[in-house]
Motif scaffolding. Sequence first.
Motif, PDB file in Angstrom:
ATOM      1  N   PRO A 187      12.461   6.635  12.880  1.00  0.00           N
ATOM      2  CA  PRO A 187      12.113   6.070  11.568  1.00  0.00           C
ATOM      3  C   PRO A 187      12.649   6.908  10.406  1.00  0.00           C
ATOM      4  CG  PRO A 187      10.213   7.209  12.461  1.00  0.00           C
ATOM      5  CD  PRO A 187      11.285   7.279  13.521  1.00  0.00           C
ATOM      6  N   ILE A 188      13.965   7.118  10.413  1.00  0.00           N
ATOM      7  CA  ILE A 188      14.589   7.853   9.310  1.00  0.00           C
ATOM      8  C   ILE A 188      14.397   7.081   8.006  1.00  0.00           C
ATOM      9  CG2 ILE A 188      16.740   8.804   8.417  1.00  0.00           C
ATOM     10  CD1 ILE A 188      15.659  10.149  10.983  1.00  0.00           C
ATOM     11  N   TRP A 189      14.533   5.752   8.114  1.00  0.00           N
ATOM     12  CA  TRP A 189      14.389   4.878   6.952  1.00  0.00           C
ATOM     13  C   TRP A 189      13.133   4.044   7.088  1.00  0.00           C
ATOM     14  CZ3 TRP A 189      17.532   6.776   3.621  1.00  0.00           C
ATOM     15  CH2 TRP A 189      18.769   7.279   4.024  1.00  0.00           C
ATOM     16  N   ARG A 190      12.363   3.970   6.025  1.00  0.00           N
ATOM     17  CA  ARG A 190      11.181   3.119   5.989  1.00  0.00           C
ATOM     18  C   ARG A 190      11.603   1.658   5.865  1.00  0.00           C
ATOM     19  NH1 ARG A 190       6.804   5.505   1.953  1.00  0.00           N
ATOM     20  NH2 ARG A 190       7.668   4.035   0.430  1.00  0.00           N
ATOM     21  N   THR A 191      12.510   1.398   4.927  1.00  0.00           N
ATOM     22  CA  THR A 191      13.089   0.068   4.790  1.00  0.00           C
ATOM     23  C   THR A 191      14.559   0.191   4.418  1.00  0.00           C
ATOM     24  OG1 THR A 191      12.499  -0.108   2.439  1.00  0.00           O
ATOM     25  CG2 THR A 191      10.932  -1.024   4.030  1.00  0.00           C
ATOM     26  N   GLU A 211       0.810  -1.214   0.000  1.00  0.00           N
ATOM     27  CA  GLU A 211       0.000   0.000   0.000  1.00  0.00           C
ATOM     28  C   GLU A 211       0.844   1.266   0.000  1.00  0.00           C
ATOM     29  OE1 GLU A 211       0.056  -1.545   4.325  1.00  0.00           O
ATOM     30  OE2 GLU A 211       0.001  -2.337   2.287  1.00  0.00           O
ATOM     31  N   THR A 212       2.150   1.150   0.258  1.00  0.00           N
ATOM     32  CA  THR A 212       3.009   2.339   0.256  1.00  0.00           C
ATOM     33  C   THR A 212       3.776   2.473  -1.047  1.00  0.00           C
ATOM     34  OG1 THR A 212       4.894   1.181   1.236  1.00  0.00           O
ATOM     35  CG2 THR A 212       3.301   2.175   2.744  1.00  0.00           C
ATOM     36  N   ASN A 213       3.641   1.490  -1.949  1.00  0.00           N
ATOM     37  CA  ASN A 213       4.364   1.555  -3.215  1.00  0.00           C
ATOM     38  C   ASN A 213       3.638   2.441  -4.212  1.00  0.00           C
ATOM     39  OD1 ASN A 213       6.623   0.109  -2.757  1.00  0.00           O
ATOM     40  ND2 ASN A 213       5.914  -1.805  -3.646  1.00  0.00           N
ATOM     41  N   THR A 214       4.329   3.419  -4.744  1.00  0.00           N
ATOM     42  CA  THR A 214       3.729   4.288  -5.742  1.00  0.00           C
ATOM     43  C   THR A 214       4.317   4.049  -7.125  1.00  0.00           C
ATOM     44  OG1 THR A 214       5.330   6.016  -5.199  1.00  0.00           O
ATOM     45  CG2 THR A 214       3.210   6.081  -4.051  1.00  0.00           C
ATOM     46  N   GLY A 215       5.484   3.471  -7.203  1.00  0.00           N
ATOM     47  CA  GLY A 215       6.126   3.200  -8.477  1.00  0.00           C
ATOM     48  C   GLY A 215       6.099   1.724  -8.810  1.00  0.00           C
ATOM     49  N   PRO A 216       6.730   1.336  -9.910  1.00  0.00           N
ATOM     50  CA  PRO A 216       6.768  -0.080 -10.285  1.00  0.00           C
ATOM     51  C   PRO A 216       7.561  -0.889  -9.266  1.00  0.00           C
ATOM     52  CG  PRO A 216       8.265   1.192 -11.642  1.00  0.00           C
ATOM     53  CD  PRO A 216       7.459   2.183 -10.852  1.00  0.00           C
ATOM     54  N   ASN A 217       7.159  -2.129  -9.066  1.00  0.00           N
ATOM     55  CA  ASN A 217       7.871  -2.997  -8.138  1.00  0.00           C
ATOM     56  C   ASN A 217       9.271  -3.263  -8.664  1.00  0.00           C
ATOM     57  OD1 ASN A 217       5.603  -3.182  -6.554  1.00  0.00           O
ATOM     58  ND2 ASN A 217       4.880  -5.065  -7.501  1.00  0.00           N
ATOM     59  N   ALA A 218      10.251  -3.220  -7.777  1.00  0.00           N
ATOM     60  CA  ALA A 218      11.644  -3.450  -8.173  1.00  0.00           C
ATOM     61  C   ALA A 218      12.057  -4.851  -7.777  1.00  0.00           C
ATOM     62  CB  ALA A 218      12.552  -2.423  -7.514  1.00  0.00           C
ATOM     63  N   VAL A 219      12.924  -5.444  -8.569  1.00  0.00           N
ATOM     64  CA  VAL A 219      13.467  -6.751  -8.237  1.00  0.00           C
ATOM     65  C   VAL A 219      14.972  -6.694  -8.402  1.00  0.00           C
ATOM     66  CG1 VAL A 219      11.412  -8.056  -8.876  1.00  0.00           C
ATOM     67  CG2 VAL A 219      13.159  -7.611 -10.593  1.00  0.00           C
ATOM     68  N   VAL A 220      15.643  -7.593  -7.720  1.00  0.00           N
ATOM     69  CA  VAL A 220      17.096  -7.647  -7.836  1.00  0.00           C
ATOM     70  C   VAL A 220      17.486  -9.084  -8.172  1.00  0.00           C
ATOM     71  CG1 VAL A 220      17.311  -8.010  -5.329  1.00  0.00           C
ATOM     72  CG2 VAL A 220      19.285  -7.276  -6.639  1.00  0.00           C
ATOM     73  N   ALA A 266      23.489  -1.941  -0.644  1.00  0.00           N
ATOM     74  CA  ALA A 266      22.259  -1.679   0.097  1.00  0.00           C
ATOM     75  C   ALA A 266      21.315  -0.767  -0.666  1.00  0.00           C
ATOM     76  CB  ALA A 266      22.577  -1.072   1.465  1.00  0.00           C
ATOM     77  N   ARG A 267      20.052  -0.876  -0.314  1.00  0.00           N
ATOM     78  CA  ARG A 267      18.983  -0.040  -0.869  1.00  0.00           C
ATOM     79  C   ARG A 267      18.174   0.495   0.316  1.00  0.00           C
ATOM     80  NH1 ARG A 267      13.424  -0.715  -2.522  1.00  0.00           N
ATOM     81  NH2 ARG A 267      12.975   0.185  -4.578  1.00  0.00           N
ATOM     82  N   LEU A 268      18.163   1.818   0.487  1.00  0.00           N
ATOM     83  CA  LEU A 268      17.469   2.440   1.599  1.00  0.00           C
ATOM     84  C   LEU A 268      16.329   3.294   1.064  1.00  0.00           C
ATOM     85  CD1 LEU A 268      20.841   2.742   1.992  1.00  0.00           C
ATOM     86  CD2 LEU A 268      20.100   3.302   4.304  1.00  0.00           C
ATOM     87  N   VAL A 269      15.179   3.201   1.717  1.00  0.00           N
ATOM     88  CA  VAL A 269      14.017   4.004   1.345  1.00  0.00           C
ATOM     89  C   VAL A 269      13.694   4.910   2.525  1.00  0.00           C
ATOM     90  CG1 VAL A 269      11.621   3.997   0.560  1.00  0.00           C
ATOM     91  CG2 VAL A 269      13.161   2.119  -0.084  1.00  0.00           C
ATOM     92  N   ASP A 270      13.729   6.233   2.294  1.00  0.00           N
ATOM     93  CA  ASP A 270      13.484   7.155   3.395  1.00  0.00           C
ATOM     94  C   ASP A 270      11.993   7.340   3.637  1.00  0.00           C
ATOM     95  OD1 ASP A 270      12.502   9.104   1.585  1.00  0.00           O
ATOM     96  OD2 ASP A 270      14.450  10.085   1.414  1.00  0.00           O
ATOM     97  N   HIS A 271      11.643   8.145   4.636  1.00  0.00           N
ATOM     98  CA  HIS A 271      10.252   8.256   5.057  1.00  0.00           C
ATOM     99  C   HIS A 271       9.371   8.926   4.011  1.00  0.00           C
ATOM    100  CE1 HIS A 271      11.947  12.164   6.151  1.00  0.00           C
ATOM    101  NE2 HIS A 271      10.718  12.645   6.175  1.00  0.00           N
ATOM    102  N   GLU A 272       9.994   9.549   3.006  1.00  0.00           N
ATOM    103  CA  GLU A 272       9.226  10.148   1.920  1.00  0.00           C
ATOM    104  C   GLU A 272       9.174   9.247   0.691  1.00  0.00           C
ATOM    105  OE1 GLU A 272      10.709  14.031   1.115  1.00  0.00           O
ATOM    106  OE2 GLU A 272      10.132  14.829   3.081  1.00  0.00           O
ATOM    107  N   GLY A 273       9.718   8.042   0.799  1.00  0.00           N
ATOM    108  CA  GLY A 273       9.672   7.089  -0.296  1.00  0.00           C
ATOM    109  C   GLY A 273      10.803   7.213  -1.299  1.00  0.00           C
ATOM    110  N   ARG A 274      11.793   8.067  -1.024  1.00  0.00           N
ATOM    111  CA  ARG A 274      12.919   8.217  -1.935  1.00  0.00           C
ATOM    112  C   ARG A 274      13.903   7.063  -1.740  1.00  0.00           C
ATOM    113  NH1 ARG A 274      13.667  14.433  -0.193  1.00  0.00           N
ATOM    114  NH2 ARG A 274      13.877  13.269   1.772  1.00  0.00           N
TER     115      ARG A 274
END
Length: 315
Positions: A254-258, A206-215, A294-302
């Motif tokens: 909660p600086i980082w969402r994930t 529900e928090t994803n606004t862009g295309p799903n990413a895979v690695v 690493a991949r970090l997502v901040d509280h604004e989704g960046r």
Amino acid sequence: MTLPSAQWPAIGTTARVVVTDPAYLDAAQHIVVDELAQLDLACSRFRADSEIARLAARGNAWTAVSNVLADVLTCALDVARVTDGDVDPTMGTDLCRLGYDRDFGEMKNASALGSDNAVLPLTYRLVYRTTWHDVEFDHARRRVRVPAGLVLDLGAIAKAWCADRCAARIHRELGVGVLVSLGGDIATAGTGPDGGWVVRVQDLPETNTGPNAVVVLSDGYAVATSSTISRTWQRGASRLHHILDPATRRPALPIWRTVTAVASSCVDANAATTAAIVRGRAAERWLGSRSVAARLVDHEGRVHTLGGWPAEVAA
């Protein structure tokens, strides 16, 4: 190509096993079920008959432990050392006090948190603030002593340790390429599918606004994600999450969402992501100094990536 897989609820999360040969799927799932049963009996904070509960009840007394708990605790203390105490296994009592006192799946609503139904009651009291240095471990005799009132919390590291163990055992015993996911902590072993293992990396749907990413993961690599949005609960006026800062014994800011990391083991990846959540704004510098992908997502989704994060492809 869709690979054969099995998925089921376990240890308060979701377990999944994927193999490169369908003939081995049932046997691979049986191995994971067996390993999870041993892990739960040894490390669960939410079972009155677990070894963790017995250690808490026998605080300040030497207590014999199983090989499973000994191995997980050794791993947890090593992780505490290499993260300078950011990932500390001695905060189970604090989590209980904050309301995380049962399997997360049993948390029906906010009013149930911290009720008298807790397996590890809130009557535990610590006379001083503990750290991982206060855990005494006699390796030769396989026995442990913790301060009175201390409840260990091995949840995140235990899950990552078990993912590594399951993948290695399946490959060793069955000779098949395998991916094991325990609540998103993912380990692989053996020869994977052509092009490598493809793993979805995302926040809550529900928090994803862009295309799903895979690695795309190479064979033998692991991935882990730590989050401040996936295991949350309300406590009075506060919204809490399960990753505590050892310096404050409260949920990390909660600086980082994930935070997601790729490493050669799930334990290493999980240690990096958990420590990054705790370190907050200093996480990127710390991860970069250790060349962690690493991949970090901040509280604004960046999204911020570093350390040679693998190229992402369309889902």
